[in-house]
Structures are given as C-alpha cells and as structure tokens.
Design an enzyme around this catalytic site. Structure first.
Site, PDB file in Angstrom:
ATOM      1  N   ALA A 184       0.836  -1.210   0.000  1.00 35.38           N
ATOM      2  CA  ALA A 184       0.000   0.000   0.000  1.00 35.38           C
ATOM      3  C   ALA A 184       0.870   1.259   0.000  1.00 35.38           C
ATOM      4  O   ALA A 184       0.532   2.263  -0.638  1.00 35.38           O
ATOM      5  CB  ALA A 184      -0.918  -0.001   1.207  1.00 35.38           C
ATOM      6  N   GLU A 250     -17.151   9.482  -1.910  1.00 37.40           N
ATOM      7  CA  GLU A 250     -17.650   8.679  -3.029  1.00 37.40           C
ATOM      8  C   GLU A 250     -18.853   7.849  -2.561  1.00 37.40           C
ATOM      9  O   GLU A 250     -19.857   7.712  -3.261  1.00 37.40           O
ATOM     10  CB  GLU A 250     -16.535   7.766  -3.550  1.00 37.40           C
ATOM     11  N   LEU A 345     -45.957  -3.337  -8.487  1.00 36.51           N
ATOM     12  CA  LEU A 345     -47.271  -2.674  -8.521  1.00 36.51           C
ATOM     13  C   LEU A 345     -47.632  -2.180  -9.932  1.00 36.51           C
ATOM     14  O   LEU A 345     -48.773  -1.812 -10.188  1.00 36.51           O
ATOM     15  CB  LEU A 345     -47.310  -1.522  -7.514  1.00 36.51           C
ATOM     16  N   GLU A 375     -20.451  -5.544   0.732  1.00 39.54           N
ATOM     17  CA  GLU A 375     -19.730  -6.414   1.673  1.00 39.54           C
ATOM     18  C   GLU A 375     -18.509  -5.674   2.228  1.00 39.54           C
ATOM     19  O   GLU A 375     -18.234  -5.726   3.430  1.00 39.54           O
ATOM     20  CB  GLU A 375     -19.286  -7.717   0.968  1.00 39.54           C
TER      21      GLU A 375
HETATM   22  C1  FAD Z   1     -20.922   0.210 -13.902  1.00 40.39           C
HETATM   23  C2  FAD Z   1     -19.650   0.188 -13.124  1.00 40.39           C
HETATM   24  C3  FAD Z   1     -18.898   1.357 -13.018  1.00 40.39           C
HETATM   25  C4  FAD Z   1     -17.689   1.351 -12.325  1.00 40.39           C
HETATM   26  N1  FAD Z   1     -16.911   2.479 -12.297  1.00 40.39           N
HETATM   27  C5  FAD Z   1     -15.653   2.403 -11.802  1.00 40.39           C
HETATM   28  C6  FAD Z   1     -14.749   3.507 -11.921  1.00 40.39           C
HETATM   29  O1  FAD Z   1     -15.097   4.581 -12.427  1.00 40.39           O
HETATM   30  N2  FAD Z   1     -13.489   3.374 -11.463  1.00 40.39           N
HETATM   31  C7  FAD Z   1     -13.056   2.209 -10.880  1.00 40.39           C
HETATM   32  O2  FAD Z   1     -11.900   2.130 -10.507  1.00 40.39           O
HETATM   33  N3  FAD Z   1     -13.881   1.133 -10.745  1.00 40.39           N
HETATM   34  C8  FAD Z   1     -15.158   1.206 -11.195  1.00 40.39           C
HETATM   35  N4  FAD Z   1     -15.998   0.132 -11.076  1.00 40.39           N
HETATM   36  C9  FAD Z   1     -15.504  -1.075 -10.451  1.00 40.39           C
HETATM   37  C10 FAD Z   1     -16.122  -1.391  -9.098  1.00 40.39           C
HETATM   38  O3  FAD Z   1     -15.727  -0.445  -8.143  1.00 40.39           O
HETATM   39  C11 FAD Z   1     -15.727  -2.832  -8.727  1.00 40.39           C
HETATM   40  O4  FAD Z   1     -16.413  -3.683  -9.618  1.00 40.39           O
HETATM   41  C12 FAD Z   1     -16.042  -3.175  -7.295  1.00 40.39           C
HETATM   42  O5  FAD Z   1     -15.209  -2.453  -6.410  1.00 40.39           O
HETATM   43  C13 FAD Z   1     -15.866  -4.678  -7.007  1.00 40.39           C
HETATM   44  O6  FAD Z   1     -14.655  -5.155  -7.478  1.00 40.39           O
HETATM   45  P1  FAD Z   1     -14.652  -6.484  -8.392  1.00 40.39           P
HETATM   46  O7  FAD Z   1     -15.612  -6.282  -9.510  1.00 40.39           O
HETATM   47  O8  FAD Z   1     -13.243  -6.806  -8.740  1.00 40.39           O
HETATM   48  O9  FAD Z   1     -15.232  -7.623  -7.455  1.00 40.39           O
HETATM   49  P2  FAD Z   1     -14.394  -8.563  -6.478  1.00 40.39           P
HETATM   50  O10 FAD Z   1     -13.466  -7.759  -5.657  1.00 40.39           O
HETATM   51  O11 FAD Z   1     -13.839  -9.677  -7.286  1.00 40.39           O
HETATM   52  O12 FAD Z   1     -15.552  -9.129  -5.553  1.00 40.39           O
HETATM   53  C14 FAD Z   1     -16.397 -10.245  -5.895  1.00 40.39           C
HETATM   54  C15 FAD Z   1     -17.306 -10.548  -4.695  1.00 40.39           C
HETATM   55  O13 FAD Z   1     -16.503 -10.887  -3.563  1.00 40.39           O
HETATM   56  C16 FAD Z   1     -16.838 -10.050  -2.476  1.00 40.39           C
HETATM   57  N5  FAD Z   1     -15.640  -9.797  -1.664  1.00 40.39           N
HETATM   58  C17 FAD Z   1     -14.428  -9.346  -2.077  1.00 40.39           C
HETATM   59  N6  FAD Z   1     -13.601  -9.197  -1.035  1.00 40.39           N
HETATM   60  C18 FAD Z   1     -14.304  -9.545   0.071  1.00 40.39           C
HETATM   61  C19 FAD Z   1     -14.011  -9.602   1.459  1.00 40.39           C
HETATM   62  N7  FAD Z   1     -12.821  -9.237   1.929  1.00 40.39           N
HETATM   63  N8  FAD Z   1     -14.974 -10.025   2.314  1.00 40.39           N
HETATM   64  C20 FAD Z   1     -16.206 -10.374   1.856  1.00 40.39           C
HETATM   65  N9  FAD Z   1     -16.545 -10.345   0.554  1.00 40.39           N
HETATM   66  C21 FAD Z   1     -15.606  -9.923  -0.337  1.00 40.39           C
HETATM   67  C22 FAD Z   1     -17.372  -8.770  -3.097  1.00 40.39           C
HETATM   68  O14 FAD Z   1     -18.165  -8.065  -2.183  1.00 40.39           O
HETATM   69  C23 FAD Z   1     -18.142  -9.330  -4.279  1.00 40.39           C
HETATM   70  O15 FAD Z   1     -19.415  -9.746  -3.847  1.00 40.39           O
HETATM   71  C24 FAD Z   1     -17.240   0.134 -11.712  1.00 40.39           C
HETATM   72  C25 FAD Z   1     -18.016  -1.015 -11.794  1.00 40.39           C
HETATM   73  C26 FAD Z   1     -19.204  -1.010 -12.489  1.00 40.39           C
HETATM   74  C27 FAD Z   1     -19.981  -2.296 -12.587  1.00 40.39           C
END
Ligand code: FAD
Length: 385
Positions: A184, A250, A345, A375
C-alpha cells in the site's frame, strides 16, 4: 418532486434552494427531451458536458479561484439529486465533480490545481478515476499497474476496467504502484491527460445490465511516458492514504443517488396506482397496495433523515468512514428493495422499457457493487465495533 415531505435540513440554505430550482429547470428543458436518444445511442453527447459546465452543474464545490462555484458537498448533493430525479442515472458528472476534482483540490500542487480544475469546471476536461483492474477490484492493494520513474519522467504500464466516463474522459487519475515492493505504501495516483498520450488506448465500451448511456470502459496504458508533474502532489507512496481519505465522499455520492431513485420510484408508482384499474377500482384502493407503499414510504423517510444527517456532518468535516459506509450499504440495499416492490405494482407494464421503473430496476443494481461493494462497506463498519 418531494414525495416524502421530510422538512428541509438546516444545511439546505437559500442559495441551495435556488440551485435546486435552477438545476431542475435546466435539466428539464435542456436534457430531458434527449434522454431517450442518449439511452438508445448508449452514450451521452460530448456537448452534454459542455452544457453542464456552462449551466454550473460541474464542480459546484470547487473554489471560485479554480473555476468552480465555491460551494460545498451540499451543492454537489443537490445537483446529483436533480439529475437522478430526472432519470439521468447513467451520467458521469457526479463522479467527475464529486470524486475526480476533489482529489486534485485536496492533494494537487498549486500548478496542478490551476492547470486542471478550471477545465474540469467547464467540461473541457472530463474526469475519470481508474482503480479497478481485470484482476483486482475490492482489494486495491492488489493493483498491478506500475508507474516507474526514470530521470524526470514516469512510464505507466497496466490495464484498467469498468471505468466510468471511459470513452469521453481526457483527464484520468490512475492508481499505480510507484514502488511495487512496498504494498500500500508504494501506491501513488498518476494524473494522465490523455489527448496526446502515446501508448494510451481505450478499449471496449462495456455492455452492461443497466446504465445504458454510461460509457463504462476498459483502458490500456502501454509504456505511456508522463512528465514528473503527473504524480498527484509531490510525494510518491501517498495514493492509498489519499484513496482512503476520499472514498467516504464517493460512498455518500452513491447514497445520494440511491435516495433520489427511491423518491422517484415512489412518485412514479403512486401516480400509476391511482390511475390503473383492476376489478373495477384503482390499484391504490387494494389494501395490499396501500400497505406496500406505506412500508416503502416509511423506510424511504428513515433513509432520507439519515442521509440528510450524513450530508450535514460531511459538510462540517465530521463524517467518518464507518458512517459513510453505513449510508452506502444500507441505502443501496433499501433502494433495490423499494424499486423492486414498486415495479411489482406496475404489473406487466413494470417490465416494459417505456415505463421508467423498468430501467430504474436495471440501473439500480450496480449501486450495491461499485464504489466498494456492500460487503466491503460492512467490513469497514465492523472494524470499529
Ligand atoms: C458500472 C460500473 C462502473 C464502475 N466504475 C468504476 C470507476 O469509475 N473506477 C473504478 O476504478 N472502478 C469502477 N468500477 C468497479 C467497481 O468499483 C468494482 O467492480 C467493485 O469495487 C468490485 O470489485 P470487483 O468487480 O473486482 O469484485 P471482487 O473484488 O472480485 O468481488 C467479488 C465478490 O466478492 C466479495 N468480496 C471481495 N472481497 C471480500 C471480502 N474481503 N470479504 C467479503 N466479501 C468480499 C465482493 O463483495 C463481491 O461480492 C465500476 C463497476 C461497475 C460495474
């Protein structure tokens, strides 16, 4: 549209009431007639950004010295609510003004602020923030994009996905590792002006469940050479702290969005059930309809009071990460539930594209996922137990 009748919070000053009226009028006359067209095209015209800038809808919370309106987060909240009440759930302006611009204001050098903020306020620059990668979303420490410094320049390599404003953005804050071995502490935010950036490429505008007009996209950075001044601020390794500090806002933006959609869903539904008839009476005359809507209105009212409280605390700099996370997770969950119950509805018409509740049902789903999944919000709340 004030379906809940919650008294205005104390932070809602005269100038904010005026801003609310002006934004509502502007959106109704300039944008609303085109919303169907943009949804069908799957993208907003570039012109929408310039018009938003001219109308003062962009960067309202940025200081006047940097081209903004000199307002606070409350100004952003008022504008975002109006956009959403009018059905502009897919427009990326809340992210541009309420997420990208504050990073520059809070961490940028004086030169960076003067260079980028005024152009973000006019819509000449469109902002995006690129955190998520194909291999990592929730776990931001797992970012693999690198920004390696040689002499006076950085070389940026990596790919990002799901990036809001991805097709239009020409000022992108990229989360990258300037020291990949430092975890980080090796993370920095790099600001990329894409207009002349060799090696920068936009990928697909991604096909999605909802938010049809949002240009959510993949982005690629292949040996993009950046001047040293592209590092946000002056010190490497600050990216993670900067992200953690800004993410509560955000989350609050997402909560504002969820609230506006709940209000709109209720207004549309109450209107519909008063007109639609079955078994010789209006749908609203069935006790089930009344109970469902009574429950939805109660829960939405509780949500609104909590949101107003959170906005008030944020405006005075007192909103903590856990409370912002509560607002984001609980209100987006509630939004999903309320929109689903409202859609029911409408009967079959609720499933038809020409009824806005149908689009709202699709658009709402992502609010539980982006800006940190619900989550992850619970993890942040649980840390303080
Ligand atoms: C329409 C859209 C717009 C977006 N815009 C942006 C943007 O502008 N910029 C940007 O950077 N990103 C953007 N995102 C990305 C978004 O922020 C991520 O999709 C989101 O943070 C989840 O990451 P992931 O898809 O990799 O899911 P993952 O991290 O792979 O998660 C999959 C599942 O596992 C769960 N999970 C993961 N870690 C844990 C944990 N430690 N404990 C319990 N459960 C966990 C999650 O909650 C989820 O249910 C966008 C996404 C969408 C769909």
């Amino acid at each position: 549209m004030d379906i809940l009748g919650v008294p205005r919070p104390t932070w809602m000053t005269e100038d904010l009431i005026l801003l609310e009226e002006q934004s509502r009028r502007f959106i109704a006359t300039e944008f609303a007639p085109h919303v169907e067209h943009w949804n069908e095209e799957g993208v907003y015209d570039r012109e929408v950004w310039k018009k938003s800038g001219e109308a003062g809808l962009l960067c309202a919370s940025m200081p006047e010295d940097y081209g903004g309106a000199g307002g606070s987060f409350a100004h952003e909240a008022v504008i975002n609510r109006e956009l959403s009440l009018a059905g502009f759930d897919s427009f990326g302006a809340p992210l541009h003004s309420g997420i990208v611009a504050p990073y520059i204001l809070h961490y940028g050098t004086e030169d960076q602020k003067r260079r980028w903020l005024p152009k973000l306020a006019t819509g000449e620059l469109i902002g995006a923030i690129a955190m998520t990668e194909p291999g990592t979303g929730s776990d931001l420490q797992g970012v693999r994009t690198t920004a390696v410094k040689t002499g006076n320049r950085y070389t940026l390599n990596g790919s990002k996905t799901f990036i809001t404003n991805g097709q239009h953005a020409n000022l992108i804050i990229v989360v990258a590792k300037t020291d990949p071995k430092a975890g980080a502490k090796g993370t920095s935010l790099m600001v990329v002006e894409t207009d002349d950036a060799a090696g920068f490429r936009r990928g697909r505008k991604l096909k999605k469940l909802g938010l049809d007009a949002a240009d959510t996209s993949e982005l690629f950075f292949d040996n993009v050479s950046l001047p040293a001044e592209s590092l946000l601020g002056t010190e490497e390794g600050q990216g993670f702290i900067q992200l953690m500090t800004e993410l509560p806002q955000e989350r609050l933006i997402v909560a504002v969005h969820a609230m506006a959609m709940m209000e709109r869903a209720l207004a549309l539904t109450i209107d519909y059930v008063k007109q639609r008839k079955a078994f010789g009476k209006a749908i609203i005359e069935f006790q089930n309809t009344q109970f469902v809507l009574a429950e939805c209105k109660t829960e939405a009212t509780v949500a609104k009071v909590f949101l107003d409280h959170c906005i008030g605390r944020h405006v005075t700099g007192e909103l903590d990460t856990a409370t912002a996370s509560m607002a984001k997770y609980w209100m987006t969950d509630l939004q999903g539930k309320i929109i689903d119950r409202c859609l029911q509805l409408f009967g079959g018409y609720g499933y038809m594209e020409e009824y806005p509740i149908s689009r709202m049902y699709r658009d709402a789903r992502v609010l539980r996922i982006y800006a940190g999944t619900n989550e992850i919000m619970k993890l942040l709340i649980a840390r303080g137990l």
